[in-house]
Design an enzyme around this catalytic site. Sequence first.
Site, mmCIF file in Angstrom:
data_model
loop_
_atom_site.group_PDB
_atom_site.id
_atom_site.type_symbol
_atom_site.label_atom_id
_atom_site.label_comp_id
_atom_site.label_asym_id
_atom_site.label_seq_id
_atom_site.Cartn_x
_atom_site.Cartn_y
_atom_site.Cartn_z
ATOM 1 N N LYS A 174 -30.768 -29.373 29.643
ATOM 2 C CA LYS A 174 -31.815 -30.380 29.465
ATOM 3 C C LYS A 174 -31.468 -31.677 30.201
ATOM 4 O O LYS A 174 -32.330 -32.280 30.839
ATOM 5 C CB LYS A 174 -32.049 -30.649 27.979
ATOM 6 C CG LYS A 174 -32.694 -29.474 27.277
ATOM 7 C CD LYS A 174 -32.735 -29.680 25.778
ATOM 8 C CE LYS A 174 -33.320 -28.438 25.109
ATOM 9 N NZ LYS A 174 -33.318 -28.556 23.645
ATOM 10 N N HIS A 209 -20.911 -28.204 14.018
ATOM 11 C CA HIS A 209 -21.611 -27.124 13.332
ATOM 12 C C HIS A 209 -21.353 -27.158 11.830
ATOM 13 O O HIS A 209 -20.368 -27.720 11.361
ATOM 14 C CB HIS A 209 -21.234 -25.764 13.906
ATOM 15 C CG HIS A 209 -19.765 -25.477 13.888
ATOM 16 N ND1 HIS A 209 -19.076 -25.124 12.759
ATOM 17 C CD2 HIS A 209 -18.857 -25.524 14.888
ATOM 18 C CE1 HIS A 209 -17.805 -24.942 13.060
ATOM 19 N NE2 HIS A 209 -17.641 -25.191 14.346
#
Length: 123
Positions: free
Chosen positions: A63, A109
């Site tokens: 991105k 995470h």
Amino acid sequence: MSSVFIGTDIVSISRLNKTINSSSGDKFINRIFTKNEIAYCNSKANSIIHFAGRFAAKEAITKALLSSEIIESISMRSIEIISGKNRKPEVNLTINSKLQLQCKVSISHTDEYAIAFALLEIV
């Protein structure tokens, strides 16, 4: 003068686990990850969270790269996330560009999600 671009991504660990454990899981892994990344993730007790973190990082970097408009597309295997000093994630990019690029990534995470943030600087 430099230009800075950002990217972020979040991955559902259960969804990625289903993909990796499907009949096309090996094909997916080999299309997305380098041999070094596969070996690193598979060396961990819970390999799926490491695959998810690296997948999120690759998406975030993609991105940032695409928003910079220096490339129009990139293969996920052209982005490699390795563990550097103190297990800090480091980025190796294999792209055809005459520009000097620096890319930093942060990965985190939980049991359910992996998230990554990428910062790309063209110097």
